[in-house]
Motif scaffolding. Structure first.
Motif, PDB file in Angstrom:
ATOM      1  N   ALA A   1       0.865  -1.188   0.000  1.00 22.54           N
ATOM      2  CA  ALA A   1       0.000   0.000   0.000  1.00 22.54           C
ATOM      3  C   ALA A   1       0.894   1.227   0.000  1.00 22.54           C
ATOM      4  N   ASP A   2       1.498   1.513  -1.121  1.00 19.15           N
ATOM      5  CA  ASP A   2       2.445   2.614  -1.255  1.00 19.15           C
ATOM      6  C   ASP A   2       1.791   3.767  -2.003  1.00 19.15           C
ATOM      7  N   VAL A   3       2.334   4.975  -1.834  1.00 16.51           N
ATOM      8  CA  VAL A   3       1.806   6.124  -2.568  1.00 16.51           C
ATOM      9  C   VAL A   3       2.284   6.081  -4.015  1.00 16.51           C
ATOM     10  N   ARG A   4       1.527   6.732  -4.866  1.00 19.09           N
ATOM     11  CA  ARG A   4       1.877   6.839  -6.279  1.00 19.09           C
ATOM     12  C   ARG A   4       2.290   8.291  -6.540  1.00 19.09           C
ATOM     13  N   GLN A   5       3.420   8.472  -7.220  1.00 19.07           N
ATOM     14  CA  GLN A   5       3.831   9.816  -7.597  1.00 19.07           C
ATOM     15  C   GLN A   5       3.103  10.204  -8.879  1.00 19.07           C
ATOM     16  N   VAL A   6       2.497  11.397  -8.841  1.00 11.62           N
ATOM     17  CA  VAL A   6       1.632  11.851  -9.924  1.00 11.62           C
ATOM     18  C   VAL A   6       2.097  13.224 -10.398  1.00 11.62           C
ATOM     19  N   ALA A   7       1.936  13.495 -11.685  1.00  8.33           N
ATOM     20  CA  ALA A   7       2.187  14.825 -12.254  1.00  8.33           C
ATOM     21  C   ALA A   7       0.891  15.273 -12.913  1.00  8.33           C
ATOM     22  N   THR A   8       0.403  16.457 -12.543  1.00  6.89           N
ATOM     23  CA  THR A   8      -0.849  16.975 -13.081  1.00  6.89           C
ATOM     24  C   THR A   8      -0.613  18.344 -13.710  1.00  6.89           C
ATOM     25  N   LEU A   9      -1.057  18.493 -14.967  1.00  9.34           N
ATOM     26  CA  LEU A   9      -1.006  19.784 -15.661  1.00  9.34           C
ATOM     27  C   LEU A   9      -2.330  20.501 -15.455  1.00  9.34           C
ATOM     28  N   GLY A  10      -2.284  21.805 -15.295  1.00 10.34           N
ATOM     29  CA  GLY A  10      -3.525  22.560 -15.165  1.00 10.34           C
ATOM     30  C   GLY A  10      -3.265  24.045 -15.021  1.00 10.34           C
ATOM     31  N   TRP A  11      -4.325  24.738 -14.667  1.00  7.63           N
ATOM     32  CA  TRP A  11      -4.276  26.188 -14.464  1.00  7.63           C
ATOM     33  C   TRP A  11      -4.336  26.461 -12.969  1.00  7.63           C
ATOM     34  N   TYR A  12      -3.364  27.208 -12.451  1.00  7.03           N
ATOM     35  CA  TYR A  12      -3.348  27.560 -11.032  1.00  7.03           C
ATOM     36  C   TYR A  12      -4.565  28.426 -10.731  1.00  7.03           C
ATOM     37  N   SER A  13      -5.401  27.947  -9.794  1.00 12.22           N
ATOM     38  CA  SER A  13      -6.626  28.699  -9.504  1.00 12.22           C
ATOM     39  C   SER A  13      -6.805  28.982  -8.015  1.00 12.22           C
ATOM     40  N   GLY A  14      -5.705  28.973  -7.274  1.00 16.49           N
ATOM     41  CA  GLY A  14      -5.750  29.415  -5.890  1.00 16.49           C
ATOM     42  C   GLY A  14      -5.072  28.460  -4.935  1.00 16.49           C
ATOM     43  N   SER A  15      -4.782  28.977  -3.724  1.00 15.03           N
ATOM     44  CA  SER A  15      -4.181  28.148  -2.691  1.00 15.03           C
ATOM     45  C   SER A  15      -4.409  28.778  -1.321  1.00 15.03           C
ATOM     46  N   THR A  16      -4.349  27.925  -0.304  1.00 11.07           N
ATOM     47  CA  THR A  16      -4.361  28.354   1.088  1.00 11.07           C
ATOM     48  C   THR A  16      -3.217  27.621   1.773  1.00 11.07           C
ATOM     49  N   SER A  17      -3.121  27.744   3.072  1.00 13.68           N
ATOM     50  CA  SER A  17      -2.071  27.027   3.788  1.00 13.68           C
ATOM     51  C   SER A  17      -2.312  25.516   3.767  1.00 13.68           C
ATOM     52  N   ARG A  18      -3.532  25.085   3.426  1.00 12.77           N
ATOM     53  CA  ARG A  18      -3.867  23.652   3.437  1.00 12.77           C
ATOM     54  C   ARG A  18      -4.082  23.035   2.063  1.00 12.77           C
ATOM     55  N   TYR A  19      -4.493  23.837   1.072  1.00 16.55           N
ATOM     56  CA  TYR A  19      -4.901  23.284  -0.221  1.00 16.55           C
ATOM     57  C   TYR A  19      -4.406  24.130  -1.397  1.00 16.55           C
ATOM     58  N   LEU A  20      -4.270  23.455  -2.542  1.00 15.05           N
ATOM     59  CA  LEU A  20      -3.989  24.132  -3.813  1.00 15.05           C
ATOM     60  C   LEU A  20      -5.061  23.703  -4.796  1.00 15.05           C
ATOM     61  N   TRP A  21      -5.643  24.666  -5.520  1.00 16.86           N
ATOM     62  CA  TRP A  21      -6.667  24.385  -6.522  1.00 16.86           C
ATOM     63  C   TRP A  21      -6.036  24.456  -7.897  1.00 16.86           C
ATOM     64  N   LEU A  22      -6.379  23.466  -8.717  1.00 16.47           N
ATOM     65  CA  LEU A  22      -5.837  23.333 -10.058  1.00 16.47           C
ATOM     66  C   LEU A  22      -6.996  23.025 -10.994  1.00 16.47           C
ATOM     67  N   ALA A  23      -7.175  23.843 -12.033  1.00 15.87           N
ATOM     68  CA  ALA A  23      -8.283  23.647 -12.963  1.00 15.87           C
ATOM     69  C   ALA A  23      -7.782  23.011 -14.257  1.00 15.87           C
ATOM     70  N   GLY A  24      -8.589  22.132 -14.814  1.00 19.05           N
ATOM     71  CA  GLY A  24      -8.265  21.505 -16.091  1.00 19.05           C
ATOM     72  C   GLY A  24      -8.641  22.388 -17.265  1.00 19.05           C
ATOM     73  N   SER A  25      -9.572  23.318 -17.023  1.00 23.88           N
ATOM     74  CA  SER A  25     -10.020  24.240 -18.073  1.00 23.88           C
ATOM     75  C   SER A  25     -10.232  25.623 -17.474  1.00 23.88           C
TER      76      SER A  25
END
Length: 89
Positions: A37-61
């Protein structure tokens, strides 16, 4: 905000980005070796649409009116890097 060390100084709302992150995994059922039960390393392309100290939002469109679609919310603790990309016409 996401820790400054992760966010490029030139990054602005609506900028194209490549976010690398670790995707937590769950294995249902009994297993002999917990390392399966290991983590998977992922790469995601998108548009930066905000962040807080806890989360980052990434839009596909991104709409012309600064609206967003196909939004992914990533916990900051899972993010390993954020790379600003150059937008082309």
């Amino acid at each position: 905000m996401v820790p400054p060390s992760l966010i490029p100084e030139t990054l602005k709302m609506g900028s194209p980005v490549l976010v690398r992150w670790d995707d937590p995994t769950t294995v249902a059922g009994w297993i002999e070796d917990p390392a399966l039960a290991d983590v998977r390393q992922v790469a995601t392309l998108g548009w930066y649409s905000g962040s807080t100290s806890r989360y980052l939002w990434l839009a596909g469109s991104k709409g012309n009116d600064e609206s967003w679609a196909d939004v992914t919310v990533l916990p900051v603790g899972c993010i390993t890097s954020v790379e600003a990309l150059e937008e082309t016409a």
